[in-house]
Design a protein around this motif. Sequence first.
Motif, short mmCIF file in Angstrom:
data_model
loop_
_atom_site.label_atom_id
_atom_site.label_comp_id
_atom_site.label_asym_id
_atom_site.label_seq_id
_atom_site.Cartn_x
_atom_site.Cartn_y
_atom_site.Cartn_z
N PHE A 17 28.79 -56.19 46.51
CA PHE A 17 28.67 -55.65 45.16
C PHE A 17 29.83 -54.71 44.87
O PHE A 17 30.14 -53.81 45.65
CB PHE A 17 27.33 -54.92 45.04
N LEU A 18 30.50 -54.96 43.74
CA LEU A 18 31.62 -54.18 43.24
C LEU A 18 32.85 -54.22 44.16
O LEU A 18 33.77 -53.43 43.99
CB LEU A 18 31.22 -52.73 42.98
N VAL A 19 32.87 -55.13 45.11
CA VAL A 19 34.02 -55.28 46.03
C VAL A 19 34.60 -56.70 45.95
O VAL A 19 35.81 -56.87 45.90
CB VAL A 19 33.61 -54.95 47.47
N SER A 20 33.74 -57.71 45.95
CA SER A 20 34.20 -59.10 45.98
C SER A 20 34.46 -59.61 44.57
O SER A 20 33.55 -59.63 43.73
CB SER A 20 33.15 -59.99 46.64
N GLY A 21 35.71 -60.02 44.32
CA GLY A 21 36.09 -60.59 43.03
C GLY A 21 36.92 -61.83 43.24
O GLY A 21 37.12 -62.29 44.38
N PRO A 22 37.43 -62.42 42.17
CA PRO A 22 38.19 -63.67 42.30
C PRO A 22 39.36 -63.57 43.27
O PRO A 22 39.61 -64.51 44.03
CB PRO A 22 38.68 -63.94 40.88
N ALA A 23 40.10 -62.46 43.25
CA ALA A 23 41.27 -62.36 44.13
C ALA A 23 40.87 -62.44 45.59
O ALA A 23 41.56 -63.10 46.40
CB ALA A 23 42.02 -61.05 43.85
N LEU A 24 39.78 -61.78 45.98
CA LEU A 24 39.35 -61.81 47.37
C LEU A 24 38.80 -63.18 47.74
O LEU A 24 39.08 -63.70 48.84
CB LEU A 24 38.28 -60.73 47.62
N VAL A 25 38.04 -63.80 46.84
CA VAL A 25 37.51 -65.14 47.11
C VAL A 25 38.66 -66.12 47.32
O VAL A 25 38.68 -66.90 48.28
CB VAL A 25 36.60 -65.61 45.97
N ILE A 26 39.62 -66.09 46.42
CA ILE A 26 40.76 -67.01 46.50
C ILE A 26 41.57 -66.77 47.77
O ILE A 26 41.95 -67.72 48.48
CB ILE A 26 41.64 -66.87 45.24
N ALA A 27 41.84 -65.51 48.08
CA ALA A 27 42.61 -65.19 49.29
C ALA A 27 41.89 -65.66 50.55
O ALA A 27 42.50 -66.17 51.49
CB ALA A 27 42.89 -63.70 49.36
N ALA A 28 40.57 -65.47 50.59
CA ALA A 28 39.79 -65.91 51.75
C ALA A 28 39.86 -67.42 51.91
O ALA A 28 40.10 -67.94 53.01
CB ALA A 28 38.35 -65.44 51.61
N CYS A 29 39.66 -68.13 50.80
CA CYS A 29 39.70 -69.60 50.87
C CYS A 29 41.08 -70.09 51.28
O CYS A 29 41.20 -71.02 52.09
CB CYS A 29 39.29 -70.18 49.53
N ARG A 30 42.12 -69.48 50.75
CA ARG A 30 43.48 -69.90 51.12
C ARG A 30 43.80 -69.58 52.57
O ARG A 30 44.63 -70.26 53.19
CB ARG A 30 44.48 -69.22 50.19
N ALA A 31 43.13 -68.58 53.14
CA ALA A 31 43.37 -68.21 54.53
C ALA A 31 42.56 -69.08 55.50
O ALA A 31 42.74 -68.97 56.71
CB ALA A 31 43.02 -66.74 54.76
N GLY A 32 41.67 -69.92 54.97
CA GLY A 32 40.95 -70.85 55.82
C GLY A 32 39.53 -70.47 56.15
O GLY A 32 38.88 -71.13 56.98
#
Length: 309
Positions: A17-32
């Motif tokens: 909550f209030l930490v996970s946003g699109p940038a973190l989701v995208i970065a995580a997915c791109r990192a595998g």
Amino acid sequence: MSPPFALRLPVIAAPMFLVSGPALVIAACRAGIMGSFPTTNCRTATEVDAWMSQIAASIDGAPWAANLITHSTNERLADDLALVAKHKPPLVITALGSPASVVDTVHGYGGIVLADVIDVKLAQKALAAGADGLACVAAGAGGHTGSFSPLALVSAIRGFFDGPLALGGGIADGGGIAAAVAAGADLIYMGTRFVAASESMASPDYKAMMATAGIADVVVSSAVTGTAASWLRASFDAAGYTVDGGAPTRDYNSATDGRARWRDIWSAGQGVHAIAGEQSTADIVDGLERGFIAAQARLSQWPRRNNRS
């Protein structure tokens, strides 16, 4: 069983909550690994739509997850569920309520539902309600937390369930990932480790406090939300709460009350000691992979190291 998704590491960057946003989701997915976010991080369904569109357009088909609060106080659940049906995240994680209301929608497009649970009774109820698997939140987790040891909890649940199981609770390095997998988890539910990621929405002060905190700086209390949760002690104390205090509890899904408290009182799990400073998600995942490989190597050498014959 085999893990339900093809990933570089069997890790979900847990929805915070209030930490996970699109940038973190995208970065995580791109990192595998798998990125996720709670739809309650968006103030409107229109914003949920925009976030999901941005994520889906940026990850080249990698698996990602949406987290839905299914508690009766979530008045936007139907709207958010309609957007889940539109954008089709491969994984939906339900929390703070039965998964029954979302199962048919997610199954309708071929997705998987994991229900967030903290004990065996809730696990059995979630499976009976139609969940495909479980996100087991054990002792040591940040935010709302369980009270059972991660290894004991996964062992107890594996006694009656062999489907998809994610495990969280103080797991913050590659060795912890290896241990959880060896114990029976398919996926690791890891949140705290990514709070200080460059791509997270956490404030600079929050990230700085995470970087200097250790395991002893985490306190568990129900005083803030009415449900047991893990907090950084310094922020907890600064807000005037005490572990045994009688601070009034309110609806933690309330936009006027819940956001203010989660913004100013910062959560962290017992794996906070693994954070040395702000890092990119890619660098965090690289480090997790090195630790995971090293842990596997140690395990493979165990019989020789301990053979006294």
